[in-house]
Design an enzyme around this catalytic site. Structure first.
Site, mmCIF file in Angstrom:
data_model
loop_
_atom_site.group_PDB
_atom_site.id
_atom_site.type_symbol
_atom_site.label_atom_id
_atom_site.label_comp_id
_atom_site.label_asym_id
_atom_site.label_seq_id
_atom_site.Cartn_x
_atom_site.Cartn_y
_atom_site.Cartn_z
ATOM 1 N N ARG A 23 0.944 -1.459 -0.002
ATOM 2 C CA ARG A 23 0.493 -0.020 -0.047
ATOM 3 C C ARG A 23 0.371 1.371 0.134
ATOM 4 O O ARG A 23 0.974 2.000 -0.827
ATOM 5 C CB ARG A 23 -0.994 -0.166 1.590
ATOM 6 C CG ARG A 23 -1.852 0.509 1.405
ATOM 7 C CD ARG A 23 -1.751 2.916 1.890
ATOM 8 N NE ARG A 23 -1.145 2.184 2.688
ATOM 9 C CZ ARG A 23 -0.310 3.452 3.069
ATOM 10 N NH1 ARG A 23 -1.032 5.234 2.637
ATOM 11 N NH2 ARG A 23 -0.142 3.979 4.234
ATOM 12 N N ASP A 24 2.037 1.534 1.274
ATOM 13 C CA ASP A 24 2.472 2.281 1.220
ATOM 14 C C ASP A 24 3.117 2.825 0.385
ATOM 15 O O ASP A 24 3.958 3.864 -0.310
ATOM 16 C CB ASP A 24 2.748 2.202 2.279
ATOM 17 C CG ASP A 24 3.329 3.925 3.387
ATOM 18 O OD1 ASP A 24 3.086 4.724 2.008
ATOM 19 O OD2 ASP A 24 3.621 4.169 5.133
ATOM 20 N N HIS A 217 6.428 4.032 13.220
ATOM 21 C CA HIS A 217 6.715 4.397 10.897
ATOM 22 C C HIS A 217 7.501 5.338 10.700
ATOM 23 O O HIS A 217 7.862 6.822 11.067
ATOM 24 C CB HIS A 217 5.023 4.700 10.935
ATOM 25 C CG HIS A 217 5.019 4.501 9.631
ATOM 26 N ND1 HIS A 217 4.168 4.000 9.171
ATOM 27 C CD2 HIS A 217 6.099 5.581 8.354
ATOM 28 C CE1 HIS A 217 4.652 4.125 7.190
ATOM 29 N NE2 HIS A 217 5.005 4.750 7.077
ATOM 30 N N HIS A 219 10.376 7.221 8.223
ATOM 31 C CA HIS A 219 10.904 7.922 6.620
ATOM 32 C C HIS A 219 12.058 7.528 6.717
ATOM 33 O O HIS A 219 12.922 8.279 7.679
ATOM 34 C CB HIS A 219 10.113 8.125 6.197
ATOM 35 C CG HIS A 219 8.892 7.825 5.855
ATOM 36 N ND1 HIS A 219 8.029 8.377 4.421
ATOM 37 C CD2 HIS A 219 7.585 7.553 6.658
ATOM 38 C CE1 HIS A 219 6.960 7.810 4.262
ATOM 39 N NE2 HIS A 219 6.342 7.378 5.757
ATOM 40 N N CYS A 250 5.583 9.938 2.138
ATOM 41 C CA CYS A 250 3.936 11.075 1.993
ATOM 42 C C CYS A 250 4.013 11.295 0.186
ATOM 43 O O CYS A 250 5.294 12.315 -0.157
ATOM 44 C CB CYS A 250 4.510 12.314 2.598
ATOM 45 S SG CYS A 250 3.269 12.794 2.961
ATOM 46 N N ASN A 259 10.025 5.084 2.801
ATOM 47 C CA ASN A 259 9.924 4.564 4.835
ATOM 48 C C ASN A 259 10.890 3.139 4.802
ATOM 49 O O ASN A 259 11.977 3.380 3.701
ATOM 50 C CB ASN A 259 9.166 3.208 4.736
ATOM 51 C CG ASN A 259 7.271 4.032 4.435
ATOM 52 O OD1 ASN A 259 6.806 3.683 5.460
ATOM 53 N ND2 ASN A 259 7.299 4.423 3.081
#
Length: 318
Positions: A23-24, A217, A219, A250, A259
Site C-alpha cells: 500500500r504505502d 513508522h 521514513h 508521503c 519508508n
C-alpha cells in the site's frame, strides 16, 4: 538466520513488523503496477515469516489510481493462517467499499496528521474534523470484529510548520484511545525525527497511553530511519512498520522519500539479537522480484550488500 547472541537487558527480545509496501510503497509509483504483479508479490511476502501486512487502501480511485484495484487484490491473494491482513480506509465511504470483503482482512487503518497544515493538504480537513470523521469508522469497524490502528502522520515534525509539539500528538492519541483505538502508529512522515527525540517521545507516549500498542513508522528521507528505529526500541517499542526496498513516501510535500526498508530493519534487528520471525533471505528474494517488475533498483542497502551472514560463510557469495 540471525547469529546467536544475548539480547541486551534493555531491549525487547522480539518485535513485530507490519509490511506496508503493497500500500504505502506502491501508492507513489508513477507507473501503473499490474494487479497480477501485486498479487504475486503479496503471496510471496506473506511466506517470508511476515505476520502483519498492509495490503491496499480503499481511497478514491481518482485520487490514487495505483490502488484502484483494491477489491480485486483482496479477492485474489492467498494469505496463510496467522498473517494479519490490513487495509487502509480514509473515511466511511472507504469502509463501505471494504466491508463486502470483510472475510479477506483482519485490520483496518485510519489516519490523520498532527499538523493542521499537512492534514489540510493531505485530506482537506482540520485535525478536529478528521477526528470526528474517524470516530464512526472506528465504531463500525470494531462492531465487525476488526482490529483498528490509527496512524498520526507528522508526529515528529511537519515540512510546512516545522516542529510539532509532542504534547499535541499525545493529545490526539488520547482522543483516539478514547474512541477505543488500541493501536496507534506515530509517523515520521518526511524523515524529520532524530534518535534523541524519538527515545523521549516513545517513553512519554507509553506513560500517557497505557494499554495502547504503540507502533513506530519511520521514513528514511534524511538517512536517520534505522537510528530512529533503534531509539524507539530502546524506549520499549515492539511494533514497527516498514516497506520492502525502501519504497513509499508521503505524496504531499516534495522530496519525501521512502519508508525504512524492511530488509534493512530485519537485518539490523537480527544482528542485535532481536527476533522478528522473518526469513531475511526470502524477503530479499521478494524485493528482487519487485525490482524486476519496476525495472529499476530499489533503495534497500541489504538488497545490495546481502545479509551479513553471507560474509560469515566462506562458501557464500562475497
Amino acid at each position: 538466520m540471525a547469529p546467536e547472541q544475548p539480547t541486551d537487558d534493555d531491549l525487547p527480545a522480539t518485535v513485530r513488523i507490519r509490511e506496508v509496501g503493497p500500500r504505502d510503497g506502491f501508492q507513489n509509483e508513477p507507473e501503473r503496477i499490474a494487479t497480477d504483479d501485486k498479487v504475486a508479490l503479496i503471496d510471496r511476502l506473506v511466506r517470508t515469516g511476515i505476520d502483519r501486512i498492509e495490503l491496499t487502501s480503499f481511497v478514491r480511485p481518482d485520487v490514487i489510481p495505483q490502488l484502484a484495484d483494491a477489491e480485486e487484490v483482496l479477492r485474489r491473494i492467498d494469505v496463510p493462517e496467522g498473517v494479519s491482513r490490513s487495509v487502509l480506509v480514509p473515511n466511511e465511504r472507504g469502509l463501505d467499499r471494504a466491508l463486502p470483503l470483510r472475510e479477506r482482512f483482519d485490520e483496518v487503518g485510519v489516519f490523520l496528521s498532527a499538523s493542521e497544515t499537512h492534514n489540510r493538504k493531505n485530506v482537506n480537513r482540520a485535525v478536529q474534523e478528521s477526528l470526528a470523521g474517524i470516530a464512526p469508522v472506528v465504531a463500525r469497524a470494531q462492531a465487525e470484529g476488526l482490529h483498528v490502528e490509527a496512524v498520526i502522520a507528522t508526529s515528529f515534525g511537519c515540512p510546512y510548520e516545522g516542529d510539532v509539539d509532542p504534547a499535541r500528538v499525545r493529545e490526539i492519541a488520547g482522543e483516539l484511545a478514547a474512541m477505543g483505538v488500541t493501536e496507534i502508529g506515530f509517523g515520521d512522515t518526511t524523515g524529520m525525527a532524530n534518535p534523541r527525540q524519538v527515545r523521549r517521545f516513545f517513553a512519554d507516549a507509553a506513560a500517557a497511553l497505557p494499554g495502547v500498542l504503540l507502533t513506530a513508522h519511520f521514513h528514511n528521507t534524511r538517512g536517520q530511519g534505522l537510528a530512529n528505529a533503534v531509539a524507539a526500541l530502546e524506549a520499549g517499542c515492539t511494533s514497527f512498520e516498514s516497506s520492502f526496498g525502501e519504497l513509499g513516501g508521503c505524496p504531499v510535500p516534495k522530496g519525501a522519500t521512502g519508508n525504512i526498508a524492511t530488509e534493512d530493519l530485519v537485518s539490523m534487528l537480527h544482528e542485535m539479537g532481536v527476533a522478528t520471525g522473518i526469513d531475511l533471505r526470502a524477503l530479499l528474494d521478494a524485493s528482487r522480484a519487485v525490482q524486476g517488475v519496476l525495472g529499476r533498483p530499489l533503495g534497500s542497502h541489504t538488497l545490495v550488500a546481502g545479509p551479513i551472514d553471507w560474509h560469515r560463510d566462506a562458501g557464500a557469495p562475497a
